[in-house]
Design a protein around this motif. Structure first.
Motif, PDB file in Angstrom:
ATOM      1  N   ARG A 376      40.291  -6.625  48.768  1.00 48.16           N
ATOM      2  CA  ARG A 376      41.300  -6.094  47.994  1.00 48.16           C
ATOM      3  C   ARG A 376      41.786  -4.792  48.664  1.00 48.16           C
ATOM      4  O   ARG A 376      43.160  -4.739  48.792  1.00 48.16           O
ATOM      5  CB  ARG A 376      41.289  -5.842  46.384  1.00 48.16           C
ATOM      6  N   VAL A 377      40.880  -4.012  48.836  1.00 45.23           N
ATOM      7  CA  VAL A 377      41.384  -2.898  49.417  1.00 45.23           C
ATOM      8  C   VAL A 377      42.018  -2.961  50.776  1.00 45.23           C
ATOM      9  O   VAL A 377      43.158  -2.431  51.312  1.00 45.23           O
ATOM     10  CB  VAL A 377      40.150  -1.828  49.563  1.00 45.23           C
ATOM     11  N   ASP A 378      41.540  -3.916  51.743  1.00 49.04           N
ATOM     12  CA  ASP A 378      41.994  -4.124  52.929  1.00 49.04           C
ATOM     13  C   ASP A 378      43.401  -5.008  52.777  1.00 49.04           C
ATOM     14  O   ASP A 378      44.288  -4.587  53.726  1.00 49.04           O
ATOM     15  CB  ASP A 378      40.849  -5.276  53.712  1.00 49.04           C
ATOM     16  N   LYS A 379      43.434  -5.725  51.834  1.00 53.05           N
ATOM     17  CA  LYS A 379      44.820  -6.388  51.608  1.00 53.05           C
ATOM     18  C   LYS A 379      45.975  -5.368  51.182  1.00 53.05           C
ATOM     19  O   LYS A 379      46.948  -5.503  51.788  1.00 53.05           O
ATOM     20  CB  LYS A 379      44.598  -7.528  50.478  1.00 53.05           C
ATOM     21  N   GLY A 380      45.597  -4.431  50.576  1.00 53.35           N
ATOM     22  CA  GLY A 380      46.711  -3.138  50.192  1.00 53.35           C
ATOM     23  C   GLY A 380      47.168  -2.705  51.344  1.00 53.35           C
ATOM     24  O   GLY A 380      48.144  -2.308  51.574  1.00 53.35           O
ATOM     25  N   VAL A 381      45.874  -2.104  52.037  1.00 56.27           N
ATOM     26  CA  VAL A 381      46.257  -1.273  53.239  1.00 56.27           C
ATOM     27  C   VAL A 381      47.139  -2.217  54.294  1.00 56.27           C
ATOM     28  O   VAL A 381      48.005  -1.635  54.910  1.00 56.27           O
ATOM     29  CB  VAL A 381      45.005  -0.644  53.821  1.00 56.27           C
ATOM     30  N   GLY A 382      46.617  -3.416  54.464  1.00 54.10           N
ATOM     31  CA  GLY A 382      47.378  -4.248  55.312  1.00 54.10           C
ATOM     32  C   GLY A 382      48.890  -4.428  54.940  1.00 54.10           C
ATOM     33  O   GLY A 382      49.762  -4.579  55.896  1.00 54.10           O
ATOM     34  N   TYR A 383      49.189  -4.510  53.651  1.00 50.94           N
ATOM     35  CA  TYR A 383      50.562  -4.529  53.244  1.00 50.94           C
ATOM     36  C   TYR A 383      51.308  -3.471  53.634  1.00 50.94           C
ATOM     37  O   TYR A 383      52.541  -3.620  54.215  1.00 50.94           O
ATOM     38  CB  TYR A 383      50.582  -4.703  51.670  1.00 50.94           C
ATOM     39  N   VAL A 384      50.776  -2.188  53.530  1.00 48.50           N
ATOM     40  CA  VAL A 384      51.564  -1.135  53.818  1.00 48.50           C
ATOM     41  C   VAL A 384      51.491  -1.089  55.472  1.00 48.50           C
ATOM     42  O   VAL A 384      52.892  -0.966  55.736  1.00 48.50           O
ATOM     43  CB  VAL A 384      50.690   0.345  53.529  1.00 48.50           C
ATOM     44  N   HIS A 385      50.701  -1.511  56.274  1.00 48.38           N
ATOM     45  CA  HIS A 385      51.023  -1.681  57.750  1.00 48.38           C
ATOM     46  C   HIS A 385      52.187  -2.450  58.155  1.00 48.38           C
ATOM     47  O   HIS A 385      52.841  -2.297  58.879  1.00 48.38           O
ATOM     48  CB  HIS A 385      49.706  -1.726  58.267  1.00 48.38           C
ATOM     49  N   GLU A 386      51.914  -3.620  57.349  1.00 49.89           N
ATOM     50  CA  GLU A 386      53.038  -4.746  57.681  1.00 49.89           C
ATOM     51  C   GLU A 386      54.417  -4.173  57.409  1.00 49.89           C
ATOM     52  O   GLU A 386      55.367  -4.568  58.189  1.00 49.89           O
ATOM     53  CB  GLU A 386      52.768  -5.873  56.809  1.00 49.89           C
ATOM     54  N   GLU A 387      54.471  -3.424  56.348  1.00 51.51           N
ATOM     55  CA  GLU A 387      55.965  -3.019  55.776  1.00 51.51           C
ATOM     56  C   GLU A 387      56.374  -1.997  56.928  1.00 51.51           C
ATOM     57  O   GLU A 387      57.606  -1.919  57.225  1.00 51.51           O
ATOM     58  CB  GLU A 387      56.114  -2.493  54.513  1.00 51.51           C
ATOM     59  N   ILE A 388      55.244  -1.147  57.324  1.00 44.11           N
ATOM     60  CA  ILE A 388      55.708   0.009  58.280  1.00 44.11           C
ATOM     61  C   ILE A 388      56.165  -0.784  59.882  1.00 44.11           C
ATOM     62  O   ILE A 388      57.293  -0.447  60.297  1.00 44.11           O
ATOM     63  CB  ILE A 388      54.694   1.136  58.586  1.00 44.11           C
ATOM     64  N   ASP A 389      55.383  -1.911  60.107  1.00 43.54           N
ATOM     65  CA  ASP A 389      55.875  -2.721  61.198  1.00 43.54           C
ATOM     66  C   ASP A 389      57.426  -3.102  61.292  1.00 43.54           C
ATOM     67  O   ASP A 389      58.072  -3.170  62.076  1.00 43.54           O
ATOM     68  CB  ASP A 389      54.814  -3.906  61.365  1.00 43.54           C
ATOM     69  N   LYS A 390      57.738  -3.604  60.039  1.00 44.12           N
ATOM     70  CA  LYS A 390      58.995  -4.146  59.489  1.00 44.12           C
ATOM     71  C   LYS A 390      60.052  -3.089  59.820  1.00 44.12           C
ATOM     72  O   LYS A 390      61.130  -3.283  60.432  1.00 44.12           O
ATOM     73  CB  LYS A 390      59.335  -4.697  58.212  1.00 44.12           C
ATOM     74  N   LEU A 391      59.775  -1.540  59.449  1.00 45.01           N
ATOM     75  CA  LEU A 391      60.631  -0.519  59.635  1.00 45.01           C
ATOM     76  C   LEU A 391      60.752  -0.460  60.983  1.00 45.01           C
ATOM     77  O   LEU A 391      61.953  -0.026  61.480  1.00 45.01           O
ATOM     78  CB  LEU A 391      59.996   0.573  58.902  1.00 45.01           C
ATOM     79  N   LEU A 392      59.670  -0.411  61.630  1.00 45.06           N
ATOM     80  CA  LEU A 392      59.798  -0.359  63.132  1.00 45.06           C
ATOM     81  C   LEU A 392      60.631  -1.255  64.051  1.00 45.06           C
ATOM     82  O   LEU A 392      61.524  -0.908  64.729  1.00 45.06           O
ATOM     83  CB  LEU A 392      58.441  -0.254  63.490  1.00 45.06           C
ATOM     84  N   LEU A 393      60.662  -2.437  63.509  1.00 47.02           N
ATOM     85  CA  LEU A 393      61.221  -3.664  64.125  1.00 47.02           C
ATOM     86  C   LEU A 393      62.859  -3.420  63.887  1.00 47.02           C
ATOM     87  O   LEU A 393      63.736  -3.685  64.644  1.00 47.02           O
ATOM     88  CB  LEU A 393      61.001  -4.815  63.645  1.00 47.02           C
ATOM     89  N   LYS A 394      63.129  -2.888  62.674  1.00 48.59           N
ATOM     90  CA  LYS A 394      64.506  -2.628  62.165  1.00 48.59           C
ATOM     91  C   LYS A 394      65.121  -1.226  62.886  1.00 48.59           C
ATOM     92  O   LYS A 394      66.293  -1.045  62.440  1.00 48.59           O
ATOM     93  CB  LYS A 394      64.716  -2.582  60.703  1.00 48.59           C
ATOM     94  N   GLY A 395      64.309  -0.625  63.388  1.00 50.54           N
ATOM     95  CA  GLY A 395      64.694   0.717  63.940  1.00 50.54           C
ATOM     96  C   GLY A 395      64.763   1.947  62.925  1.00 50.54           C
ATOM     97  O   GLY A 395      65.370   2.747  63.407  1.00 50.54           O
ATOM     98  N   ARG A 396      64.237   1.617  61.758  1.00 46.90           N
ATOM     99  CA  ARG A 396      64.177   2.652  60.694  1.00 46.90           C
ATOM    100  C   ARG A 396      63.464   3.867  61.033  1.00 46.90           C
ATOM    101  O   ARG A 396      63.407   4.919  60.612  1.00 46.90           O
ATOM    102  CB  ARG A 396      63.866   2.099  59.350  1.00 46.90           C
ATOM    103  N   VAL A 397      62.220   3.519  61.861  1.00 42.08           N
ATOM    104  CA  VAL A 397      61.310   4.391  62.373  1.00 42.08           C
ATOM    105  C   VAL A 397      60.855   4.195  63.720  1.00 42.08           C
ATOM    106  O   VAL A 397      61.063   3.114  64.142  1.00 42.08           O
ATOM    107  CB  VAL A 397      60.008   4.706  61.174  1.00 42.08           C
TER     108      VAL A 397
END
Length: 711
Positions: A376-397
């Protein structure tokens, strides 16, 4: 109308509005490059920096009128080859001064505001030389419209916000927008700007989009915007640049655009708010290009709407979200707040992961998640990483920031390891008091003495949760709304023992999270869930008694809510809906029921009442088979009365109990936490306007003039 009457008109209007922040219209002259000739440039400036945007009240319009007097004379005498209008740094102009509109009591005064704007702006189109608008910064409403009266327009790539937001507030673009914009860019694009963007939470355009839509003729970088605009102006005046605009479809395309606008308005407000429909009538009539007829129609629509309840509710909502939200009622002195340099999150499920992401992005401090097993811990941290990657793809970070954020988030099983140096720890575990008490006991044992313990509970008692701790004074309710990234509301709940420092820290964190924080007493289900549960409970009651599902749903359609009650139930989840109704039934059994039909739907494992096989919601045959109904069938109107009477009663009781400071806080919660419409003012102005507050509680919620025409 001659300028003398315009002057008199504006003078009369200015007397009604003594506190106007007056915009000056400075005229300066310059020699254009390429030997193009002498040019007059009008700059709009209210003397304040960009934090106080330039607006048009009556005295401001009079100043612009006087500037045009001067320029008109120079143009007639051949002293200038053109005239331009621009704004102070970062701001072009953001439209009519709404504080003045709020004070108007008579239809003829409202009509004067419309006519005054038209008479002044129209003169820009009537000058003997070409006119240019240079949209250098934020432009909204009348700020956009003054530029539409010019011959040409340029826009800055750095412009952050450009819109005609009137329909969102309950008005129409009334100084030329409805008539001029469709004649410039075509009806379909105009409907997108005036109707669609407004009704989509007042969506803004950026400089590049303004150019792509054809509103502006040229687009330049922000750094040397005015210089480049003047070089371009010279090339237009000397004939070396030709401005070509596409042909406007004045046949079926125009009618189709208006029909599309109606469909958008119907889907958003269900005929319940007049502004969008009035704007569409003017756009429809503008097809033949008769601008004066369009301007007259704008004047009438503007005056009618200014004297109507919807606009007053819209301005009230706007003030709640812009002003009250920034100064939460009852919040302690912000100097008592403690710094937060590390955040702990108990739980790693979807809600907990969304919270971790929000804290990470806004506070940029280490965030640590814990849960009962590593997966569960890994899944939670994984979710946060995926969302940051999406922000990167959109050019938001950028890549550096993405790496830094990912480095700040971690997950551990051992709370002692994770939380020993955390300043703010929030739990998002199962909604059961025993579970939450146990979690807090474990956290208190390992957290530093100053750490705030926050709970994201949606309906349980914060005081009870804290009751078994050594230090209950540091427990605070911190209730977010789903989806966390989108809904701004944060209900901050003060438990019986919560101290001011903990509360001040919670408000400080809320501000950094860019959330709208409202102080709430520790009462069952707080604000939004209590009102929604009473609302939904009454819908459920009429269905249980025998009213068909579609009649019950249609009964509340005129409120123009973001979604129907049963679609909302699906979003929340029937099991959660049932759980909250059980919690409230225990607290207030005489008003909150637990529906046997809802219990049956939950027991059968259904996700909601509807199936979407045809693309639109239809009652699920399996749910229909589960429903046990009585034989009392109500009409849509009777349903609406039943539901709104219940809501008015509940709000009255909540105010008597001191759940929030004032009715304004109830409305702020419903607008920002449940998406209730701006044009209703949340709910209390509507209940007052329809006479429901008086009928149920014997008095209105708000004083005359707060969200209505002053007496």
């Amino acid at each position: 109308m001659s300028t003398t009457t315009t002057t008199e008109l504006l003078k009369g209007a200015a007397e009604l509005f003594p506190d106007e922040v007056v915009t000056q219209a400075h005229v300066r002259h310059l020699d254009l490059p390429q030997g193009a000739g002498r040019f007059a440039l009008i700059t709009l400036d209210n003397g304040f920096d960009h934090t106080k945007p330039t607006t048009f009240g009556p005295a401001s319009l009079a100043n612009l009128n006087a500037a045009i007097d001067q320029v008109e004379k120079e143009a007639a005498e051949g002293e200038i080859v053109g005239a331009g209008i621009t704004g102070k740094p970062f701001i072009f102009a953001v439209g009519a001064d709404l504080k003045g509109v709020e004070l108007l009591k008579h239809h003829e005064d409202a009509l004067a505001i419309g006519k005054g704007g038209h008479e002044v702006f129209k003169r820009l189109a009537g000058l003997a030389v070409p006119t240019f608008a240079y949209y250098n910064g934020a432009a909204m409403g009348g700020g956009v419209e003054v530029g539409l009266h010019c011959t040409y327009r340029t826009v800055s790539k750095a412009l952050p916000a450009f819109s005609l937001p009137e329909v969102f507030l309950g008005l129409v673009p009334g100084w030329g927008g409805c008539a001029l914009l469709p004649n410039l860019i075509g009806a379909d694009k105009a409907v997108s700007v005036i109707i669609e963007n407004s009704l989509n939470q007042n969506r803004q355009l950026k400089g590049k989009q303004v150019f792509e839509l054809g509103i502006a003729d040229a687009l330049f970088e922000g750094a040397d915007f005015l210089e480049q605009s003047l070089i371009w102006t010279a090339s237009v005046l000397t004939g070396s640049t030709q401005v070509v605009r596409p042909e406007i479809d004045r046949a079926e395309g125009w009618d189709a655009a208006v029909a599309r606008g109606r469909a958008i308005a119907d889907s958003k407000v269900h005929g319940a708010a007049p502004a969008a429909y009035r704007a569409l009538e003017i756009i429809a009539a503008a097809k033949d290009g008769d601008l004066q007829q369009g301007f007259d129609a704008e004047d009438t629509a503007l005056a009618d709407l200014i004297m109507g309840g919807e606009l007053r509710s819209g301005i009230y909502s706007f003030n709640l979200v812009q002003k009250r939200a920034k100064r939460p009622a009852g919040a302690p002195d912000k100097n008592l707040a403690r710094p937060v340099t590390k955040v702990g999150v108990v739980g790693a499920g979807l809600m907990a992961s969304q919270l971790a992401l929000l804290f990470l992005r806004r506070l940029e401090v280490p965030v640590v998640l814990t849960d009962i097993d590593q997966a569960r811990v890994d899944k939670g941290v994984g979710y946060v990483h995926e969302e940051i990657d999406k922000l990167l793809l959109k050019g938001r970070v950028n890549q550096d920031k993405a790496n830094r954020l990912k480095g700040l988030v971690s997950g551990v099983l051992d709370k002692a390891e994770g939380f020993s140096d955390a300043d703010f720890i929030i739990e998002a575990v199962f909604e059961e008091i025993g579970v939450k008490q146990q979690v807090f006991a474990e956290v208190e044992a390992v957290a530093p003495a100053h750490a705030i313990l926050a709970t994201n509970t949606s309906s349980l008692s914060v005081s009870e949760m804290a009751s078994k701790l050594k230090h209950p004074e540091r427990v605070v309710g911190f209730h977010f709304f789903n989806p966390v990234a989108i809904l701004p509301l944060l209900e901050i709940v003060r438990g019986e023992q919560t101290d001011d420092a903990s509360l001040a820290t919670a408000f400080g964190v809320a501000k950094k999270l860019k959330k709208t924080a409202v102080l709430v007493k520790d009462a069952p289900a707080f604000v939004v869930n209590r009102i929604l549960t009473r609302f939904m409970g009454e819908i459920q009651n009429v269905i249980d008694e025998g009213t068909p599902v579609e009649v019950a749903e249609k009964g509340v359609e005129p409120l123009g809510l973001p979604m129907s009650p049963l679609v909302l139930l699906e979003l929340v989840g029937p099991a959660i809906g049932l759980h909250v109704s059980e919690t409230l039934n225990r607290a207030f059994p005489e008003r909150f029921t637990v529906s046997p039909n809802l219990a049956a739907v939950v027991k059968a494992g259904k996700r909601g009442f509807y199936v979407y096989d045809s693309g639109k919601p239809e009652l699920d045959p399996e749910v229909a088979a589960l429903l046990k109904q009585g034989d009392k069938v109500l009409t849509e109107e009777q349903v609406r009365d039943r539901v709104l009477d219940a809501v008015a009663q509940e709000i009255g009781l909540m105010l008597d109990e001191g759940v929030v400071a004032e009715a304004q806080d109830i409305d702020l919660c419903l607008i920002t936490g449940a998406g209730w419409p701006f044009h209703l003012g949340g709910i209390t102005p509507y209940l007052d306007r329809e006479g429901i507050s008086e009928r149920v509680n014997g008095k209105p919620f708000l004083a005359q003039g707060v969200a209505s025409v002053p007496a």
